[in-house]
Each structure stands twice: as structure tokens, then as C-alpha cells.
Scaffold this active site. Structure first.
Site, PDB file in Angstrom:
ATOM      1  N   GLU A 278       0.836  -1.209   0.000  1.00  0.00           N
ATOM      2  CA  GLU A 278       0.000   0.000   0.000  1.00  0.00           C
ATOM      3  C   GLU A 278       0.874   1.264   0.000  1.00  0.00           C
ATOM      4  O   GLU A 278       0.549   2.252  -0.657  1.00  0.00           O
ATOM      5  CB  GLU A 278      -0.911  -0.028   1.233  1.00  0.00           C
ATOM      6  CG  GLU A 278      -2.140   0.848   1.124  1.00  0.00           C
ATOM      7  CD  GLU A 278      -3.144   0.507   2.217  1.00  0.00           C
ATOM      8  OE1 GLU A 278      -4.132  -0.176   1.908  1.00  0.00           O
ATOM      9  OE2 GLU A 278      -2.943   0.902   3.377  1.00  0.00           O
ATOM     10  N   GLU A 281       2.046   1.737  -3.392  1.00  0.00           N
ATOM     11  CA  GLU A 281       0.928   2.179  -4.241  1.00  0.00           C
ATOM     12  C   GLU A 281       0.683   3.677  -4.049  1.00  0.00           C
ATOM     13  O   GLU A 281       0.470   4.413  -5.025  1.00  0.00           O
ATOM     14  CB  GLU A 281      -0.336   1.375  -3.881  1.00  0.00           C
ATOM     15  CG  GLU A 281      -1.499   1.681  -4.813  1.00  0.00           C
ATOM     16  CD  GLU A 281      -2.794   0.998  -4.401  1.00  0.00           C
ATOM     17  OE1 GLU A 281      -2.808   0.196  -3.448  1.00  0.00           O
ATOM     18  OE2 GLU A 281      -3.826   1.301  -5.048  1.00  0.00           O
ATOM     19  N   CYS A 298      -8.792  -2.279   3.925  1.00  0.00           N
ATOM     20  CA  CYS A 298      -8.701  -3.528   4.691  1.00  0.00           C
ATOM     21  C   CYS A 298      -9.935  -3.858   5.515  1.00  0.00           C
ATOM     22  O   CYS A 298     -10.121  -4.991   5.922  1.00  0.00           O
ATOM     23  CB  CYS A 298      -7.458  -3.548   5.565  1.00  0.00           C
ATOM     24  SG  CYS A 298      -7.041  -2.004   6.316  1.00  0.00           S
ATOM     25  N   SER A 318      -7.459   1.768  -2.303  1.00  0.00           N
ATOM     26  CA  SER A 318      -6.225   1.041  -2.599  1.00  0.00           C
ATOM     27  C   SER A 318      -6.606  -0.298  -3.218  1.00  0.00           C
ATOM     28  O   SER A 318      -7.622  -0.897  -2.847  1.00  0.00           O
ATOM     29  CB  SER A 318      -5.456   0.808  -1.296  1.00  0.00           C
ATOM     30  OG  SER A 318      -4.555  -0.258  -1.463  1.00  0.00           O
ATOM     31  N   LYS A 357     -15.875  -9.917   8.086  1.00  0.00           N
ATOM     32  CA  LYS A 357     -14.799 -10.756   7.522  1.00  0.00           C
ATOM     33  C   LYS A 357     -15.347 -12.094   7.029  1.00  0.00           C
ATOM     34  O   LYS A 357     -14.783 -12.713   6.118  1.00  0.00           O
ATOM     35  CB  LYS A 357     -13.711 -11.004   8.567  1.00  0.00           C
ATOM     36  CG  LYS A 357     -12.824  -9.806   8.854  1.00  0.00           C
ATOM     37  CD  LYS A 357     -11.790  -9.585   7.771  1.00  0.00           C
ATOM     38  CE  LYS A 357     -10.946  -8.357   8.059  1.00  0.00           C
ATOM     39  NZ  LYS A 357     -10.251  -7.871   6.858  1.00  0.00           N
ATOM     40  N   GLU A 360     -16.397 -11.247   3.627  1.00  0.00           N
ATOM     41  CA  GLU A 360     -15.241 -10.981   2.772  1.00  0.00           C
ATOM     42  C   GLU A 360     -14.598 -12.288   2.297  1.00  0.00           C
ATOM     43  O   GLU A 360     -14.255 -12.440   1.119  1.00  0.00           O
ATOM     44  CB  GLU A 360     -14.207 -10.150   3.538  1.00  0.00           C
ATOM     45  CG  GLU A 360     -12.984  -9.800   2.716  1.00  0.00           C
ATOM     46  CD  GLU A 360     -11.907  -9.077   3.521  1.00  0.00           C
ATOM     47  OE1 GLU A 360     -11.441  -8.030   3.077  1.00  0.00           O
ATOM     48  OE2 GLU A 360     -11.534  -9.565   4.605  1.00  0.00           O
ATOM     49  N   GLU A 365     -14.283 -12.765  -5.465  1.00  0.00           N
ATOM     50  CA  GLU A 365     -12.957 -12.248  -5.872  1.00  0.00           C
ATOM     51  C   GLU A 365     -11.826 -12.948  -5.120  1.00  0.00           C
ATOM     52  O   GLU A 365     -10.668 -12.827  -5.493  1.00  0.00           O
ATOM     53  CB  GLU A 365     -12.819 -10.755  -5.530  1.00  0.00           C
ATOM     54  CG  GLU A 365     -13.758  -9.802  -6.238  1.00  0.00           C
ATOM     55  CD  GLU A 365     -15.028  -9.534  -5.442  1.00  0.00           C
ATOM     56  OE1 GLU A 365     -15.381 -10.365  -4.573  1.00  0.00           O
ATOM     57  OE2 GLU A 365     -15.679  -8.516  -5.709  1.00  0.00           O
ATOM     58  N   CYS A 502     -10.729  -1.900  14.552  1.00  0.00           N
ATOM     59  CA  CYS A 502     -11.077  -3.323  14.713  1.00  0.00           C
ATOM     60  C   CYS A 502     -11.219  -3.742  16.173  1.00  0.00           C
ATOM     61  O   CYS A 502     -11.891  -4.723  16.456  1.00  0.00           O
ATOM     62  CB  CYS A 502     -10.039  -4.202  14.036  1.00  0.00           C
ATOM     63  SG  CYS A 502     -10.161  -4.115  12.269  1.00  0.00           S
TER      64      CYS A 502
HETATM   65 FE1  HC1 Z   1      -8.755  -5.629  11.223  1.00  0.00          FE
HETATM   66 FE2  HC1 Z   1      -7.139  -5.868   9.295  1.00  0.00          FE
HETATM   67  S1  HC1 Z   1      -6.770  -4.514  11.113  1.00  0.00           S
HETATM   68  S2  HC1 Z   1      -9.294  -5.122   9.058  1.00  0.00           S
HETATM   69  O1  HC1 Z   1      -9.204  -3.912  11.449  1.00  0.00           O
HETATM   70  O2  HC1 Z   1      -6.391  -4.614   8.065  1.00  0.00           O
HETATM   71  O3  HC1 Z   1     -11.074  -7.420  11.300  1.00  0.00           O
HETATM   72  O4  HC1 Z   1      -7.855  -6.775  13.819  1.00  0.00           O
HETATM   73  O5  HC1 Z   1      -7.646  -8.291  10.671  1.00  0.00           O
HETATM   74  O6  HC1 Z   1      -7.626  -8.060   7.236  1.00  0.00           O
HETATM   75  O7  HC1 Z   1      -4.326  -7.001   9.669  1.00  0.00           O
HETATM   76  C1  HC1 Z   1     -10.252  -6.700  11.359  1.00  0.00           C
HETATM   77  C2  HC1 Z   1      -8.256  -6.310  12.921  1.00  0.00           C
HETATM   78  C3  HC1 Z   1      -7.792  -7.166  10.519  1.00  0.00           C
HETATM   79  C4  HC1 Z   1      -7.382  -7.205   7.963  1.00  0.00           C
HETATM   80  C5  HC1 Z   1      -5.384  -6.629   9.519  1.00  0.00           C
END
Ligand code: HC1
Length: 568
Positions: A278, A281, A298, A318, A357, A360, A365, A502
């Protein structure tokens, strides 16, 4: 100041204080259900009623402000009788299956029923018979359990500005429903799970997948590998009777081996990797007049939000996948090769503070390894249940270390779990890469803290980079409106869907107030300070993966495995 007496105790409090807060100051807890410390007063459940001398009717403590000379009684026979009747009325249309409920022993209604000694009920049980909503992979709604306190509606509409939930009906028929009575999956719900924290009972919960996990670890043909998200260690101890931040990482790892995991690795490894990808980028976009401000990518609740509400700004994201998904793609390619394990046998389980998550991981994808990259996501709460199920005594368990190749991490990765952490981690690396100078102080405190939107300007040897950080989607919306209007002064924006980042994710131990979130943030910075390496580009396993496999940031392999785009 206003002078009053509560239960015979004389006190002075600031003008505008409610009876509820004044009572707290002298150690008297008045029960609440619809009240939430981070939300506006609703005063619809009436469980907080008290006697106020001179008032013919009982007054709701959450909405009644104190007056000079006020005399309040919080637990008279009439008050107790009224509260009991309110509880009995609620129980008249609330399922009595506490033993089977995901919130058993962690339910505000159950606790009050115990406190008020409800042993019988003159109101016969009459349930609405509403069906469960399992339309999403992340969140389950059980509307029969809803007590219509409206805390979830406020969390969704006021704090997150998503408006997926609304109040429906009147009187006995009143309830909370996804908008237009649709299944949750067909609303704009971003699956952040903040409604779960707001719910005092078990009407909204994570989609629990513990049985799938147990089946996987019992399967001799599967090699079960896990990754732990940055914000989990700070909170997991709360699930097993420890104070926030007190779970030692090596005992956490040992606990995970005890529940059957074959290998324990860390999302922090790919958080460090994210910073390399990132950061480069961002520098490329700055150099080549790419789309700015670049936005972090993220937090999956945030991705769902931008896709739904700001699809015209998707090019600002990103292209980096989240660390969870980078990990998923690498564990079945790079790591499988290093360990000489057949990728098709790898079953990859993430431990996440986040309900989104789960969604996700299931996105189409996310199959760049040739398989589904992450097979299963367990929330912090689910792992807490597993630890309790396996009867693990964390005082006695022998510590254990992470497995090789994708288990090392730096303090920069640790702070990903707190709002501002991804930005700070990126600045630590970008500064050194661009200036060629070593940072004497790696603490970018301007982007830390619970303020709704934070900003900073960093001088990279003459190039001034303006950054902003928002946590919670209501705050994100303010920055997005600015970008959409062409008025954003920023080059780089970090957005995390959940308040606090998070650490306040929808899958974390149930957290009623921001006080707990702040404690977890403090624990994160303590861990960062204690890390021997605090910059992502100094992680030796990151150097190794570029040497052996990826070759360079933004290179061919990286594009294949670590980047993606979201289409409107
Ligand atoms: Fe998160 Fe991440 S910090 S998004 O907040 O970028 O859930 O903990 O796992 O993938 O590393 C959440 C936390 C996490 C991702 C990372």
C-alpha cells in the site's frame, strides 16, 4: 451545580445531569435496558423509573434531569413492583429458552430477571412466531427475541448511517425489522455487527460456525492453519476471565493448538506486507498523478459501505486486498510451497474481531490461490467459546510460538487494530522509504485517539502529504462527501468501519461502551512499544518473502495474489 438527595444521600451535580448519572456518582445503579451510554436517550423501556418527591407518577431516570432540592428514591416498594411488572411484560413475549441462547449469561434481560427475582409471570407467554433471518453469512437475526429497545436501530442509523434497520408496528406488535421487511441480505446492511454490541439480548448475533471448525480439525485429510487478526489478542482475554490486553501471545498460540489447529500463523505478517504494497501504491499514485485521495481497503464493512453508498469513489480505494485475504492467498501458495504441503489439503481459518470478515472470505474475488483463500472465519467471541469448551486454564498452559514463514510481525502491524493504526504504520515505512532517513520517533500521535476524524500533515523531504483517519461509518461518510464534492484536501485516508477500529469490531467480546474500546486501544500501543521491531519494512519474514517469492512490491506475483478491484 444542583443539590439533591438520592436514597437519602446528599450530592451536588452539574446542571443537566440525569437522575441515572447522578445516582451513578454516589454508587447507586439504576437498571436500564433501552439506555446506551453512547446513544441518545430513548426512554422507551421505563425500567429505570424512580420516585421523585412531589411527582405523582414515577419518572424515567434516564431522561429526567435533576432539579435543585430534588428528592429521589430509586428502590422503593412501588418502584421495585413496577420494574418487576415491566420485566414480566417483556417476558410475556420473549422466548424462555435462555439455555439455548447465544447470549446465555451475557444478556442484560436475563441479568435483570435474576436481580429482580422474577419467579413467575401473570402474563402468559405469547410469541409472535417470527422467522429467523439467516440471509447473510455474517449476522443472524432472531426477531422473536427482540425487546424493541431500539439500540440496534441507533447503532445502525445514527452511528453507522447505514439505515438497514427500522422500527415497525405499534404496541404489542412493535418490533425491529430490516427496512421494507426484507431479509437483511437485501438491505444496505454492511455486516459491521455494531447492532450486535448494541443489542441487550440475543436478537442479533454472529453466524456461529464453531461446528464447522470442529469438523475441520477432526478431519485427518485437512491441514488446519490459522491466522490471528491484530485486534484479537487485546480482547480475547476478556472471554476467559482476564483483563483487557492481558492474554500473553504465546499462551494464546498454545490455546489455539489445544483446540486442534495444526499451524498457527499471524495476520500481522500480512498487515506488514500490506504496508509495503500500500505504501508503494501511494507513492506511485503521488508520482503518476493517480486517483487521490487513496483510501485504505482492509476493513470489509467499509468496503461494503463504499460499494453501496459511494460506488463512484471505488477508484480511490487502494487495490490492496485486506491482510486477511492476502494471508489466505499466500498460505495456499507461498507457505504451502515452503512447508511442502499440498495446497488442496490446507483449510485456512481466520480469527477475526469482525463479522464482515465472514462475508469478505466468501466473496467470489477471493480465490486467487486457485481455491477459496480463507475457508472459515471465527470471531473473537467464537474462539472464546472454544477456549471455554476445551476447559483451557491459561495460567497453566505451556506457552507456544508461531510457526515459520508467516508468523513474524512488527509493532506497525500490531497497531492495525486501532483507529489510525494503518495510517501510522504506513507513515513509518513511507517516511523512511522516501527520505532515506531513519525515523527517530516512530510515534505519529496525531493519528491516534478516539476523536471522530483525525488529520495530519507529513513532510517527506519537501513533499507534504496530508492524511485523514475516520472510524465508524458516520464519520467516514463526512470524509466521503468531501471527496465526492471535490473538496478533499487529503492524499491518503484511512477508514475503519467500526468505532475505535477493529478493537471495536462486531465480533469482539460484547462491548456496551466506548470505555472498553479505549482500554483495548491502550493495550495495543503497549504491545507496539514492546515490539523489538516497529516498522513493517524491517520484518525479516517480509524481506524473505520478497526475496524468495514476490520479488518486489506491486510486482507481477503481488498483482496476482495480493491486489483486487471492486466494481460498481
Ligand atoms: Fe482488522 Fe485488518 S486490522 S481489518 O481492522 O487490516 O477485522 O484486527 O484483521 O484483514 O491485519 C479486522 C483487525 C484485521 C485485515 C489486519
Amino acid at each position: 451545580m444542583v443539590n439533591l438527595s438520592i436514597d437519602g444521600i446528599k450530592l451536588s451535580v452539574a446542571e443537566g445531569t440525569t437522575i441515572l448519572d447522578a445516582a451513578k456518582e454516589v454508587g447507586i445503579r439504576i437498571p436500564t435496558l433501552c439506555h446506551h451510554p453512547d446513544q441518545a436517550v430513548k426512554a422507551n423501556c421505563r425500567i429505570c423509573v424512580c420516585e421523585v418527591e412531589g411527582q405523582p407518577l414515577l419518572q424515567a431516570a434516564c431522561e429526567t434531569q435533576v432539579n435543585e432540592g430534588m428528592v429521589v428514591r430509586t428502590h422503593t416498594p412501588q418502584v421495585i413492583k413496577t420494574r418487576k411488572m415491566i420485566l414480566q411484560l417483556i417476558l410475556g413475549h420473549h422466548p424462555q429458552d435462555c439455555l439455548n441462547c447465544i447470549r446465555n449469561q451475557n444478556c442484560e434481560l436475563q441479568a435483570l430477571v435474576e436481580e429482580y427475582g422474577i419467579r413467575d409471570n401473570p402474563f402468559p407467554l405469547k410469541l409472535k412466531g417470527l422467522p429467523e433471518d439467516r440471509s447473510t453469512v455474517s449476522i443472524v437475526r432472531e426477531p422473536d427475541k427482540c425487546i424493541a429497545c431500539r439500540r440496534c436501530v441507533d447503532a445502525c442509523s445514527v452511528i453507522q448511517t447505514v439505515n438497514a434497520l427500522c422500527i415497525e408496528g405499534r404496541g404489542y406488535e412493535i418490533g425491529i425489522s430490516p427496512v421494507m421487511g426484507k431479509p437483511l441480505a437485501e438491505t444496505g446492511c454492511v455486516l459491521c455487527g455494531q447492532c450486535i454490541h448494541a443489542c441487550p439480548v440475543g436478537a442479533i448475533s454472529e453466524n456461529e460456525q464453531i461446528d464447522e471448525f470442529l469438523a475441520a480439525v477432526a478431519d485427518p485429510d485437512k491441514v488446519v492453519v490459522t491466522q490471528i487478526a491484530p485486534a484479537v489478542r487485546e480482547a480475547i482475554g476478556e472471554e476467559v476471565g482476564m483483563a483487557t490486553g492481558d492474554m500473553p501471545m504465546d499462551k494464546f498460540v498454545a490455546g489455539l493448538r489445544r483446540v486442534g489447529l495444526d499451524y498457527v500463523l499471524h495476520t500481522n505478517f500480512t498487515a506488514d506486507l500490506t504496508i509495503l504494497e500500500e505504501g508503494n501504491e501511494l507513492l506511485k499514485r503521488l508520482k503518476e498523478n493517480g486517483t487521490l485521495p487513496m483510501m485504505t481497503s482492509c476493513s470489509p464493512g467499509w468496503i461494503n459501505f463504499i460499494e453501496t453508498f459511494y460506488p463512484d469513489l471505488l477508484d480511490n480505494l487502494s487495490t490492496c486486498k485486506s491482510p486477511q485475504q492476502m494471508f489466505g492467498a499466500l498460505v495456499k501458495t507461498y507457505w504451502a510451497e515452503k512447508m511442502n504441503i499440498e495446497p488442496s489439503k490446507i483449510y485456512s481459518v481466520s480469527i477475526m474481531p469482525c463479522t464482515a470478515k465472514k462475508f469478505e472470505a466468501a466473496r467470489p474475488e477471493m480465490n486467487d490461490s486457485g481455491f477459496q483463500d480463507v475457508d472459515l472465519v471465527l470471531t473473537t467471541r467464537e474462539v472464546g467459546r472454544l477456549f471455554r469448551m476445551f476447559g483451557i486454564d491459561f495460567d497453566k498452559i505451556e506457552p507456544s510460538q508461531f510457526d515459520p514463514w508467516m508468523g513474524q510481525y512488527t509493532g506497525a502491524a500490531v497497531i492495525f487494530g486501532a483507529t489510525g493504526g494503518v495510517m501510522e504504520a504506513a507513515l513509518r515505512t513511507v517516511y523512511e522509504v522516501v527520505t532515506g532517513e531513519t525515523l527517530t520517533d516512530v510515534n505519529f500521535t496525531a493519528v491516534r485517539g478516539f476523536e471522530s476524524i483525525k488529520e495530519a500533515e507529513v513532510d517527506l523531504k519537501g513533499t507534504k502529504v496530508k492524511v485523514a483517519v475516520a472510524h465508524g461509518l458516520g464519520n467516514a461518510r463526512k470524509l466521503m462527501d468531501q471527496v465526492r464534492a471535490g473538496e478533499s484536501p487529503y492524499h491518503f485516508i484511512e477508514i475503519m468501519a467500526c468505532p475505535g477500529g477493529c478493537i471495536g469490531g462486531g465480533g469482539q467480546p460484547i462491548t456496551k461502551s466506548n470505555i472498553k474500546r479505549k482500554e483495548r486501544i491502550n493495550a495495543i500501543y503497549v504491545e507496539d512499544e514492546a515490539c523489538p521491531i516497529r516498522k513493517s519494512h524491517e520484518n525479516p519474514e517480509i524481506t524473505q518473502i520478497y526475496e524468495d517469492f514476490l520479488k518486489e512490491p506491486l510486482g507481477h506475483k503481488s498483482h496476482q495474489l495480493l491486489h483486487t478491484t471492486y466494481k460498481p
